[in-house]
Motif scaffolding. Sequence first.
Motif, PDB file in Angstrom:
ATOM      1  N   VAL A 196       0.851  -1.192   0.000  1.00 32.27           N
ATOM      2  CA  VAL A 196       0.000   0.000   0.000  1.00 32.27           C
ATOM      3  C   VAL A 196       0.886   1.242   0.000  1.00 32.27           C
ATOM      4  N   ALA A 197       0.481   2.262  -0.745  1.00 27.31           N
ATOM      5  CA  ALA A 197       1.150   3.568  -0.737  1.00 27.31           C
ATOM      6  C   ALA A 197       0.081   4.640  -0.840  1.00 27.31           C
ATOM      7  N   ARG A 198       0.361   5.812  -0.274  1.00 28.41           N
ATOM      8  CA  ARG A 198      -0.628   6.895  -0.252  1.00 28.41           C
ATOM      9  C   ARG A 198      -0.035   8.156  -0.867  1.00 28.41           C
ATOM     10  N   LEU A 199      -0.877   8.861  -1.635  1.00 29.03           N
ATOM     11  CA  LEU A 199      -0.518  10.157  -2.209  1.00 29.03           C
ATOM     12  C   LEU A 199      -1.516  11.191  -1.702  1.00 29.03           C
ATOM     13  N   ALA A 200      -1.013  12.209  -1.024  1.00 27.31           N
ATOM     14  CA  ALA A 200      -1.891  13.233  -0.442  1.00 27.31           C
ATOM     15  C   ALA A 200      -2.537  14.076  -1.531  1.00 27.31           C
TER      16      ALA A 200
END
Length: 441
Positions: free
Chosen positions: A71-75
């Motif tokens: 999982v990775a998140r981009l604001a």
Amino acid sequence: MTAAVSDTALLEAETLRIARDLIRIESVNTGDPRTIGDGEARAARLVQSLLEEAGYETHYAESTPGRGNLVARLAGTDASRGALIAHAHLDVVPAEAADWTHPPFAAELHDGFLYGRGALDMKSHTAALVATARAFRREGVVPARDLIFAFFSDEEAGGVWGVRWLIDNRPEWFAGATEAVSEVGGFSVPFGDRRGYLVATAEKGVGRLDVTARGSAGHGSRPTSDNAITRVARAVAAIGEHRFPLEPTTAVEAFARRVSELLGETLTVDDLPAALDRLGIAGPLVAAGLRNTVSPTVIAGGYKSNVIPAEATAQFDVRVVPGAEERLRAEVEALVGQEVELRWDRWIPPIEAAADGPLLDVFASALAAEDPDGVLVPFLMPASTDNKHLARIGVTGYGFVPLRTDADFDAFGHYHAVDERIPLDALAFSVRTTARILRSA
């Protein structure tokens, strides 16, 4: 809708390269832990390296050795909005190489197609998500809301060691998420002279029904009135031959309305069974979503031809539309009466989202930018995806992987099939449209 990224040529080229690299990783999910290797972990590690190279902080976990999840998140610009989970699964079903025209794990290009297990289901979309995430970092694109890029193992065997395990053990990875988008949908379907793009706004629930019949054991030469095999056979015939009634769900009603517009005639849910032939490659999908189904799949009983057994069993695959679970159970119980025992098992409830709203408006706008003649068509997906597990934490899921294909190319028909393949121009269309969606969703 303005383009999400400026260098679409690089976006498309990266998508194809990543898709080929992923197909070459044999992340086969047999459903049997004894025969599953580390392919999912290797695929997840490849995705991790590509995202970290672009500057992402990633979270990696193996639910059990070899079953990798990432999982990775981009604001986004508006932190107050719920995050959107853009997800794909890393596992594929088995492939018998001898049956294929081209090797299933070689990712070869032939006549404008990328061949390979996972070309459609769903390493091409994994690649599109990774390439889009990399392009957003490279070009400084900030999406409208937080994006959670998620890549799961074990979807092909129910998601037990993938998204379900993450929800139970890493729930913080999905903090603030309210909606999700993944398979199955997005492929183009001709309706008359118009082109529709299916979006799954609902999914059937899935379960297993076990039927057990008991009777008096004895010698085969002395027939009994309560033969267990005869009883279970009657139950199998009663259920297997039963045609369940039409179920006018929100998704099917929305499908009927939209297709009526495209065909220029009025179709209600009651009209759809007679119109299936005119729905082309969408016909079988629509037919499976019109009613509940309970299909006999396994029957067993006895151990010797001259011995009447005391017990016989049968198993059924159960698919139920939203809102019909209790009605289905009662209908099956009425069909078989009291001479067999029923046990409902492995039950995953159906899910249903609104057939209109802001996210679907984004889908439609992205389509209009890439295909001005394309029209979004909601439908009820008769199978199952990882969106069902995400529903447990309040996430509303949609199935939309945009693919523009020729009218005679049955995209869903290539799932799990021999010679699974994706047209190269459809893959390019897919990543361009996906990038537009993720920029504006």
